[in-house]
Enzyme design. Structure first.
Site, PDB file in Angstrom:
ATOM      1  N   HIS A 196       0.126  19.008 -27.023  1.00 11.25           N
ATOM      2  CA  HIS A 196      -0.190  17.705 -26.898  1.00 11.25           C
ATOM      3  C   HIS A 196      -1.635  17.271 -27.518  1.00 11.25           C
ATOM      4  CE1 HIS A 196       3.270  17.620 -24.356  1.00 11.25           C
ATOM      5  NE2 HIS A 196       2.891  16.562 -23.812  1.00 11.25           N
ATOM      6  N   ARG A 248      -2.431  23.149 -14.559  1.00 13.71           N
ATOM      7  CA  ARG A 248      -1.308  21.970 -15.074  1.00 13.71           C
ATOM      8  C   ARG A 248      -1.783  21.579 -16.402  1.00 13.71           C
ATOM      9  NH1 ARG A 248       0.543  16.887 -11.308  1.00 13.71           N
ATOM     10  NH2 ARG A 248       1.967  15.997 -12.581  1.00 13.71           N
ATOM     11  N   ARG A 264       0.821  -1.103   0.000  1.00 11.16           N
ATOM     12  CA  ARG A 264      -0.002   0.032   0.043  1.00 11.16           C
ATOM     13  C   ARG A 264       0.793   1.189  -0.012  1.00 11.16           C
ATOM     14  NH1 ARG A 264      -2.688  -3.083   3.897  1.00 11.16           N
ATOM     15  NH2 ARG A 264      -4.577  -4.188   2.746  1.00 11.16           N
ATOM     16  N   ASN A 304       0.168  20.791 -21.326  1.00  6.92           N
ATOM     17  CA  ASN A 304      -0.076  20.013 -22.540  1.00  6.92           C
ATOM     18  C   ASN A 304      -0.294  20.723 -23.698  1.00  6.92           C
ATOM     19  OD1 ASN A 304      -0.875  17.496 -20.969  1.00  6.92           O
ATOM     20  ND2 ASN A 304      -2.984  18.274 -20.371  1.00  6.92           N
ATOM     21  N   HIS A 325      -0.716  13.921 -29.518  1.00  6.58           N
ATOM     22  CA  HIS A 325      -1.271  12.464 -29.133  1.00  6.58           C
ATOM     23  C   HIS A 325      -2.064  12.280 -30.280  1.00  6.58           C
ATOM     24  CE1 HIS A 325      -1.390  13.299 -24.604  1.00  6.58           C
ATOM     25  NE2 HIS A 325      -0.240  12.753 -25.007  1.00  6.58           N
ATOM     26  N   GLU A 378      -4.123  18.453 -11.117  1.00  7.97           N
ATOM     27  CA  GLU A 378      -4.479  18.469 -12.284  1.00  7.97           C
ATOM     28  C   GLU A 378      -5.849  19.193 -12.695  1.00  7.97           C
ATOM     29  OE1 GLU A 378      -3.141  15.683 -15.562  1.00  7.97           O
ATOM     30  OE2 GLU A 378      -3.264  17.496 -16.920  1.00  7.97           O
ATOM     31  N   GLU A 429      10.036  19.006 -25.016  1.00 11.57           N
ATOM     32  CA  GLU A 429       9.395  19.412 -23.862  1.00 11.57           C
ATOM     33  C   GLU A 429      10.189  20.533 -23.198  1.00 11.57           C
ATOM     34  OE1 GLU A 429       6.654  17.737 -22.932  1.00 11.57           O
ATOM     35  OE2 GLU A 429       6.461  15.693 -23.897  1.00 11.57           O
ATOM     36  N   HIS A 457       7.409  10.584 -28.861  1.00 13.50           N
ATOM     37  CA  HIS A 457       6.426  11.246 -28.209  1.00 13.50           C
ATOM     38  C   HIS A 457       6.960  12.939 -28.406  1.00 13.50           C
ATOM     39  CE1 HIS A 457       3.702  13.115 -25.319  1.00 13.50           C
ATOM     40  NE2 HIS A 457       4.833  13.811 -24.748  1.00 13.50           N
ATOM     41  N   LYS A 459       7.969  23.214 -13.767  1.00 12.55           N
ATOM     42  CA  LYS A 459       6.870  22.023 -13.608  1.00 12.55           C
ATOM     43  C   LYS A 459       6.561  21.851 -12.042  1.00 12.55           C
ATOM     44  CE  LYS A 459       5.169  17.557 -14.655  1.00 12.55           C
ATOM     45  NZ  LYS A 459       5.327  16.147 -15.324  1.00 12.55           N
ATOM     46  N   LYS A 474       2.892  11.500 -11.271  1.00 11.87           N
ATOM     47  CA  LYS A 474       2.080  10.591 -11.955  1.00 11.87           C
ATOM     48  C   LYS A 474       2.918   9.268 -12.239  1.00 11.87           C
ATOM     49  CE  LYS A 474      -0.560  14.110 -14.743  1.00 11.87           C
ATOM     50  NZ  LYS A 474      -0.725  14.396 -16.093  1.00 11.87           N
TER      51      LYS A 474
HETATM   52  N1  LIG Z   1       4.601  10.629 -15.373  1.00 12.63           N
HETATM   53  C1  LIG Z   1       4.631  11.569 -16.163  1.00 12.63           C
HETATM   54  O1  LIG Z   1       4.265  12.732 -15.919  1.00 12.63           O
HETATM   55  C2  LIG Z   1       4.803  11.452 -17.746  1.00 12.63           C
HETATM   56  C3  LIG Z   1       5.413  12.567 -18.521  1.00 12.63           C
HETATM   57  C4  LIG Z   1       5.536  12.447 -19.597  1.00 12.63           C
HETATM   58  C5  LIG Z   1       5.836  11.134 -20.077  1.00 12.63           C
HETATM   59  N2  LIG Z   1       5.743   9.944 -19.470  1.00 12.63           N
HETATM   60  C6  LIG Z   1       5.998   8.630 -19.811  1.00 12.63           C
HETATM   61  O2  LIG Z   1       7.344   8.630 -20.130  1.00 12.63           O
HETATM   62  C7  LIG Z   1       7.321   7.547 -21.118  1.00 12.63           C
HETATM   63  C8  LIG Z   1       8.615   8.123 -22.162  1.00 12.63           C
HETATM   64  O3  LIG Z   1       9.680   8.189 -21.520  1.00 12.63           O
HETATM   65  P1  LIG Z   1      11.036   8.190 -22.225  1.00 12.63           P
HETATM   66  O4  LIG Z   1      11.122   9.131 -23.236  1.00 12.63           O
HETATM   67  O5  LIG Z   1      12.228   8.749 -21.140  1.00 12.63           O
HETATM   68  O6  LIG Z   1      11.157   6.774 -22.833  1.00 12.63           O
HETATM   69  P2  LIG Z   1      12.098   5.489 -22.308  1.00 12.63           P
HETATM   70  O7  LIG Z   1      11.853   5.212 -20.794  1.00 12.63           O
HETATM   71  O8  LIG Z   1      11.843   4.273 -23.144  1.00 12.63           O
HETATM   72  O9  LIG Z   1      13.393   5.703 -22.726  1.00 12.63           O
HETATM   73  C9  LIG Z   1      13.725   6.049 -24.043  1.00 12.63           C
HETATM   74  C10 LIG Z   1      14.826   4.934 -24.471  1.00 12.63           C
HETATM   75  O10 LIG Z   1      16.089   5.375 -24.232  1.00 12.63           O
HETATM   76  C11 LIG Z   1      16.760   4.292 -23.606  1.00 12.63           C
HETATM   77  N3  LIG Z   1      17.761   5.020 -22.580  1.00 12.63           N
HETATM   78  C12 LIG Z   1      17.106   5.575 -21.181  1.00 12.63           C
HETATM   79  N4  LIG Z   1      18.217   6.203 -20.600  1.00 12.63           N
HETATM   80  C13 LIG Z   1      19.382   6.083 -21.478  1.00 12.63           C
HETATM   81  C14 LIG Z   1      20.519   6.566 -21.312  1.00 12.63           C
HETATM   82  N5  LIG Z   1      21.025   7.119 -20.579  1.00 12.63           N
HETATM   83  N6  LIG Z   1      21.492   6.126 -22.193  1.00 12.63           N
HETATM   84  C15 LIG Z   1      20.988   5.268 -23.379  1.00 12.63           C
HETATM   85  N7  LIG Z   1      19.767   4.911 -23.470  1.00 12.63           N
HETATM   86  C16 LIG Z   1      19.202   5.261 -22.536  1.00 12.63           C
HETATM   87  C17 LIG Z   1      15.619   3.503 -22.946  1.00 12.63           C
HETATM   88  O11 LIG Z   1      16.282   2.254 -22.728  1.00 12.63           O
HETATM   89  C18 LIG Z   1      14.771   3.440 -24.138  1.00 12.63           C
HETATM   90  O12 LIG Z   1      15.199   2.492 -25.029  1.00 12.63           O
HETATM   91  C19 LIG Z   1       6.207   7.222 -21.654  1.00 12.63           C
HETATM   92  O13 LIG Z   1       5.777   6.043 -21.285  1.00 12.63           O
HETATM   93  C20 LIG Z   1       5.445   8.326 -21.184  1.00 12.63           C
HETATM   94  O14 LIG Z   1       3.987   8.143 -20.940  1.00 12.63           O
HETATM   95  C21 LIG Z   1       5.114  10.068 -18.146  1.00 12.63           C
HETATM   96 ZN   LIG Z   2       4.901  15.203 -23.230  1.00  6.75          ZN
END
Ligand SMILES: NC(=O)c1ccc[n+]([C@@H]2O[C@H](COP(=O)([O-])OP(=O)(O)OC[C@H]3O[C@@H](n4cnc5c(N)ncnc54)[C@H](O)[C@@H]3O)[C@@H](O)[C@H]2O)c1
Ligand SMILES: [Zn+2]
Length: 375
Positions: free
Chosen positions: A256, A249, A130, A253, A260, A245, A194, A274, A235, A152
């Site tokens: 987005h 917040r 939990r 977006n 999206h 949100e 971003e 993305h 942020k 999030k």
């Molecule tokens: N929680 C939130 O507020 C929030 C906000 C925006 C996005 N997201 C989520 O984040 C995700 C996307 O994140 P992302 O773009 O970081 O993707 P990711 O975590 O898939 O990383 C992208 C790629 O880079 C590689 N990688 C990571 N760090 C590395 C490094 N230092 N050196 C070499 N390779 C590396 C990973 O293995 C992967 O192949 C999505 O699922 C999205 O929904 C969440």
């Molecule tokens: Zn985004």
């Protein structure tokens, strides 16, 4: 304003959330101090370190060495890289591994990776027993400026992205900007969309600074830490004022809604990452705003020109294999945002750094705008 000349001491950004307040520490080479920082924050805690195979290949040894040097016991949980790991199956594997490692209240989950790992590990931390404390050690630019801040967490449902999740704030975020040196250029660029977003939505001076200093940021100079700190501060401010949100917040977006729809229309594939979709989405949001007479066409062009200068897509024709058609995009926008009596909510702009929420945008007007883009 120019880039700072040398790497400074770590920068600390505070997220002011009363009893859930925490620090984001940003600096080059911080990973080496991870163990010491954990020890200071949670004396005697064991750690479950959750990462993906790619991050593990590059950085796991250094991370484990940092924990070991502080005498911290650590269980390692490595999942396949990529969005596919934000699944029920991987979530189950991670939860079971945390329980098997006897991680309890008072111990710590460390999410060591990009947004996928942050969301997955954060959600597991929110659920096991939990709620366990967790720390974010983001390793992508997107994660350092966006996903690791704000609490999030979640995984994907078969019916859509991020539909199963929870708000769960980390106890600390450690952003080591040197980890980004191994990130593929395309991923770095996508994360930069971003970064630019924070300037475009609310900080015109930062946007001008980015126009002058983005090369240093890409090259790993001190501009990188500065820019990441500006984004985290922006942020963190928004999140502190609107944690769940309900209002402000939403400005985060910017780009987005279009973004999206484009991402989904490309099947969330490698065709369009993305951040690339958000770059396109922001260019479209600026153009659409200019078309509505909210700002001068030249200012909208300036926003797009910077995104294009760093190599991000800004035209629908930039999408490899072509963009989804107008009908498909309108359907996806409607699904994403719920059309109410033919009206949509959009983040529009009155200028660079001047985004606002507009909730009675005519769907027909959006369709006409997109149709023009295809002609
Ligand atoms: N929680 C939130 O507020 C929030 C906000 C925006 C996005 N997201 C989520 O984040 C995700 C996307 O994140 P992302 O773009 O970081 O993707 P990711 O975590 O898939 O990383 C992208 C790629 O880079 C590689 N990688 C990571 N760090 C590395 C490094 N230092 N050196 C070499 N390779 C590396 C990973 O293995 C992967 O192949 C999505 O699922 C999205 O929904 C969440
Ligand atoms: Zn985004």
């Amino acid at each position: 304003m120019t880039a700072p000349l040398r790497h400074a001491e770590p920068i600390v950004v505070q997220v002011a959330l009363a009893e859930r307040a925490y620090d984001i520490v940003i600096g080059r080479g911080l990973l080496a101090s991870l163990g010491a920082r954990i020890k200071a924050l949670r004396p005697g805690a064991c750690v479950a370190l959750i990462t993906d195979e790619t991050v593990a290949r590059h950085h796991l040894a250094a991370c484990e060495a940092a924990l070991k040097s502080a005498g911290i016991e650590c269980a390692r949980i490595v999942v396949p890289e990529g969005e596919g790991s934000k699944s029920y199956a991987t979530f189950e594997t991670v939860c079971e591994a945390i329980i098997a490692a006897r991680i309890e209240r008072g111990d710590l989950i460390v999410a060591f990776g990009g947004g996928v790992i942050g969301d997955l590990a954060g959600f597991a931390a929110a659920c096991v027993r939990r709620g366990l404390d967790f720390m974010q050690v983001p390793t992508t630019l997107l994660a350092q400026v966006d996903s690791s801040v704000g609490g999030k967490t979640g995984i994907n449902s078969r019916q859509g992205k991020n539909l199963v999740g929870a708000f769960h704030q980390p106890v600390m975020v450690i952003a080591d900007t040197a980890l980004l040196d191994t990130l593929p250029k395309r991923q770095f660029r996508a994360g930069y969309a971003e970064v630019a977003k924070y300037g475009l939505l609310g900080d015109a001076a930062f946007f001008s600074w980015l126009e002058a200093n983005w090369q240093d940021l890409f090259a790993g100079g001190p501009a990188r830490e500065h820019a990441i700190a500006v984004c985290c501060r922006a942020k963190a401010g928004v999140v502190a004022r609107d944690e769940r949100e309900s209002g402000e917040r939403a400005l985060l977006n910017l780009g987005h809604t279009f973004g999206h729809a484009l991402e989904a229309g490309c099947g969330f594939s490698d065709r369009l990452l993305h951040g690339e979709a958000i770059s396109l989405g922001m260019a479209l949001a600026f153009e659409f705003s200019a078309r509505k007479g909210l700002l001068a066409a030249a200012e909208a062009a300036r926003a797009s020109a910077h995104l294009a200068a760093v190599g991000l897509p800004t035209h629908l024709k930039d999408i490899p294999g072509g963009a989804p058609g107008v009908d498909a995009l309108m359907d996806l926008i409607a699904q994403d945002k719920k059309v109410r009596r033919g009206k949509l909510t959009f983040i529009l702009v009155r200028g660079i750094g001047r985004a606002f929420v507009k909730n009675d945008v005519d769907a027909a007007e959006v369709r006409a705008f997109l149709a023009e883009k295809f002609s």
